[in-house]
Design a protein around this motif. Structure first.
Motif, PDB file in Angstrom:
ATOM      1  N   ILE A 266       8.004 -84.730  34.533  1.00 19.59           N
ATOM      2  CA  ILE A 266       7.590 -83.842  33.281  1.00 19.59           C
ATOM      3  C   ILE A 266       8.878 -83.727  31.920  1.00 19.59           C
ATOM      4  N   PHE A 267       7.569 -83.927  31.529  1.00 28.90           N
ATOM      5  CA  PHE A 267       8.768 -82.525  29.966  1.00 28.90           C
ATOM      6  C   PHE A 267       8.106 -81.603  30.087  1.00 28.90           C
ATOM      7  N   ILE A 268       8.958 -80.343  29.312  1.00 24.73           N
ATOM      8  CA  ILE A 268       8.630 -79.001  29.354  1.00 24.73           C
ATOM      9  C   ILE A 268      10.067 -77.816  28.144  1.00 24.73           C
ATOM     10  N   ARG A 269       9.113 -78.086  27.045  1.00 25.13           N
ATOM     11  CA  ARG A 269       9.536 -77.928  26.120  1.00 25.13           C
ATOM     12  C   ARG A 269      10.333 -75.818  26.605  1.00 25.13           C
ATOM     13  N   HIS A 270      11.673 -76.060  26.328  1.00 24.77           N
ATOM     14  CA  HIS A 270      12.009 -74.722  26.208  1.00 24.77           C
ATOM     15  C   HIS A 270      11.472 -73.234  25.986  1.00 24.77           C
ATOM     16  N   GLY A 271      11.003 -72.076  26.496  1.00 22.77           N
ATOM     17  CA  GLY A 271      10.626 -70.864  25.971  1.00 22.77           C
ATOM     18  C   GLY A 271      11.134 -70.338  24.589  1.00 22.77           C
ATOM     19  N   PRO A 272       9.830 -69.797  24.159  1.00 26.45           N
ATOM     20  CA  PRO A 272      10.279 -68.985  22.155  1.00 26.45           C
ATOM     21  C   PRO A 272      11.796 -68.139  22.868  1.00 26.45           C
ATOM     22  N   THR A 273      12.769 -68.755  21.353  1.00 28.83           N
ATOM     23  CA  THR A 273      13.377 -68.082  20.923  1.00 28.83           C
ATOM     24  C   THR A 273      13.192 -66.814  19.720  1.00 28.83           C
ATOM     25  N   PRO A 274      14.568 -66.154  19.501  1.00 29.14           N
ATOM     26  CA  PRO A 274      13.957 -65.322  18.353  1.00 29.14           C
ATOM     27  C   PRO A 274      13.791 -66.071  17.062  1.00 29.14           C
ATOM     28  N   GLY A 275      14.231 -67.385  16.942  1.00 29.12           N
ATOM     29  CA  GLY A 275      14.575 -67.781  15.817  1.00 29.12           C
ATOM     30  C   GLY A 275      13.541 -68.697  15.477  1.00 29.12           C
ATOM     31  N   ASN A 276      12.473 -69.164  17.078  1.00 31.16           N
ATOM     32  CA  ASN A 276      11.504 -69.234  17.301  1.00 31.16           C
ATOM     33  C   ASN A 276      10.182 -68.890  16.517  1.00 31.16           C
ATOM     34  N   LEU A 277      10.632 -67.264  17.242  1.00 33.60           N
ATOM     35  CA  LEU A 277       9.454 -66.842  16.779  1.00 33.60           C
ATOM     36  C   LEU A 277       9.469 -66.726  15.290  1.00 33.60           C
ATOM     37  N   ALA A 278      10.636 -66.404  14.897  1.00 32.39           N
ATOM     38  CA  ALA A 278      10.443 -66.441  13.489  1.00 32.39           C
ATOM     39  C   ALA A 278      10.269 -67.880  12.242  1.00 32.39           C
ATOM     40  N   ARG A 279       9.700 -68.241  13.168  1.00 34.14           N
ATOM     41  CA  ARG A 279       9.598 -70.296  12.982  1.00 34.14           C
ATOM     42  C   ARG A 279      10.624 -70.881  12.189  1.00 34.14           C
ATOM     43  N   ARG A 280      12.033 -70.246  12.350  1.00 33.46           N
ATOM     44  CA  ARG A 280      13.098 -70.778  11.757  1.00 33.46           C
ATOM     45  C   ARG A 280      13.478 -72.581  12.503  1.00 33.46           C
ATOM     46  N   TYR A 281      14.258 -73.029  11.547  1.00 31.14           N
ATOM     47  CA  TYR A 281      14.230 -74.244  12.219  1.00 31.14           C
ATOM     48  C   TYR A 281      16.102 -73.980  13.191  1.00 31.14           C
ATOM     49  N   ILE A 282      15.486 -74.280  14.145  1.00 31.61           N
ATOM     50  CA  ILE A 282      16.557 -74.261  15.245  1.00 31.61           C
ATOM     51  C   ILE A 282      16.833 -75.566  16.025  1.00 31.61           C
ATOM     52  N   GLY A 283      18.081 -76.161  15.914  1.00 32.11           N
ATOM     53  CA  GLY A 283      18.822 -77.128  16.545  1.00 32.11           C
ATOM     54  C   GLY A 283      20.018 -76.639  17.622  1.00 32.11           C
ATOM     55  N   SER A 284      21.040 -77.042  16.476  1.00 26.96           N
ATOM     56  CA  SER A 284      22.316 -76.791  17.244  1.00 26.96           C
ATOM     57  C   SER A 284      22.861 -75.206  17.594  1.00 26.96           C
ATOM     58  N   THR A 285      21.852 -73.969  16.864  1.00 29.68           N
ATOM     59  CA  THR A 285      22.184 -73.155  17.041  1.00 29.68           C
ATOM     60  C   THR A 285      21.529 -72.859  18.781  1.00 29.68           C
ATOM     61  N   ASP A 286      22.899 -72.161  19.590  1.00 31.23           N
ATOM     62  CA  ASP A 286      22.910 -71.745  20.922  1.00 31.23           C
ATOM     63  C   ASP A 286      22.263 -70.127  21.106  1.00 31.23           C
ATOM     64  N   GLU A 287      21.082 -69.727  20.257  1.00 30.87           N
ATOM     65  CA  GLU A 287      20.597 -69.010  20.944  1.00 30.87           C
ATOM     66  C   GLU A 287      19.897 -68.269  22.503  1.00 30.87           C
ATOM     67  N   PRO A 288      19.887 -67.476  22.897  1.00 29.24           N
ATOM     68  CA  PRO A 288      19.241 -67.587  24.638  1.00 29.24           C
ATOM     69  C   PRO A 288      17.538 -67.067  24.224  1.00 29.24           C
ATOM     70  N   LEU A 289      17.063 -67.691  25.258  1.00 26.73           N
ATOM     71  CA  LEU A 289      15.207 -67.147  24.995  1.00 26.73           C
ATOM     72  C   LEU A 289      15.135 -66.100  24.587  1.00 26.73           C
ATOM     73  N   ALA A 290      14.081 -64.995  23.580  1.00 25.03           N
ATOM     74  CA  ALA A 290      13.366 -63.981  23.081  1.00 25.03           C
ATOM     75  C   ALA A 290      13.331 -62.987  24.379  1.00 25.03           C
ATOM     76  N   PRO A 291      13.781 -61.518  24.126  1.00 25.09           N
ATOM     77  CA  PRO A 291      14.100 -60.570  25.243  1.00 25.09           C
ATOM     78  C   PRO A 291      12.201 -60.936  25.446  1.00 25.09           C
ATOM     79  N   GLY A 292      12.042 -60.505  27.215  1.00 29.82           N
ATOM     80  CA  GLY A 292      10.658 -60.476  27.701  1.00 29.82           C
ATOM     81  C   GLY A 292       9.642 -61.603  28.132  1.00 29.82           C
TER      82      GLY A 292
END
Length: 201
Positions: free
Chosen positions: A4-30
């Motif tokens: 089973i492969f599951i991509r992580h939930g969205p982060t603030p950077g994902n929601l802003a459509r940024r390249y998120i690789g090594s940045t260790d940010e948490p999931l977006a609130p809620g």
């Protein structure tokens, strides 16, 4: 063995459509997954916070195994920037147009090296699980990690490239293999999009 492969939930950077690789940010609130994850005997995660938090949401009773080489690609100078910020950068345009996977972002990891890293880590885990008689294993990781593994190991009716395997946040794929298939051909079969049909049972 079910995979089973599951991509992580969205982060603030994902929601802003940024390249998120090594940045260790948490999931977006809620953020919450839309449906339960398929059951898994073992759970493997990237060391980055967004994957560990997603695994805690999806598999709260599990103790995930952290695998450093399942982390996302390092985007170097492009890290945490959006297409709008980068579109006029000649280095970015060259990187986007490179289909060989040999061109790295300035100061980052080249795609070929990233794919090899993910593939090697996945192979080692599958071999360990098969040797231990594990019936199902979940990988809560990154979009790029999933794309790299599926491009290399998934057996489908028609060829698919790296970008054809891109999942949405909380999305992914299910597949399976056997000791014989893995020993002889190193392939995953029965590939389905996560949430489709009996593969999630």
């Amino acid at each position: 063995m079910k995979i089973i492969f599951i991509r992580h939930g969205p982060t603030p950077g994902n929601l802003a459509r940024r390249y998120i690789g090594s940045t260790d940010e948490p999931l977006a609130p809620g953020v919450l997954p839309g449906c339960p994850a398929p059951a898994a005997e073992r759970v493997y995660v990237s060391p980055l916070l967004r994957c560990r938090q997603t695994a805690a949401l999806l598999y709260p009773a599990s103790a995930p195994v952290t695998v450093p080489d399942l982390r996302e690609c390092d985007f170097g100078a492009f890290e945490y920037k959006s297409y709008e910020q980068l579109q006029n950068d000649p280095a970015y345009r060259a990187w986007m147009e490179d289909r060989t996977g040999t061109l790295a972002p300035p100061g980052g990891e080249d795609t070929a090296a990233f794919r090899r890293r993910c593939g090697r880590a996945f192979e080692e885990i599958v071999e360990r699980c098969l040797a231990d008689g594990v019936s199902s294993a979940a990988f809560v990781v990154h979009g790029g990690t999933i794309m790299a593994v599926m491009e290399r190991f998934a057996e489908t009716d028609s060829p698919r490239g790296f970008y054809d395997w891109q999942p949405e946040n909380f999305g992914g794929w299910t597949a399976c293999t056997t000791r014989e298939l893995w020993r002889d051909r190193r392939v995953l079969t029965g590939v389905r999009k996560l949430g489709e049909g009996a593969a999630d049972a």
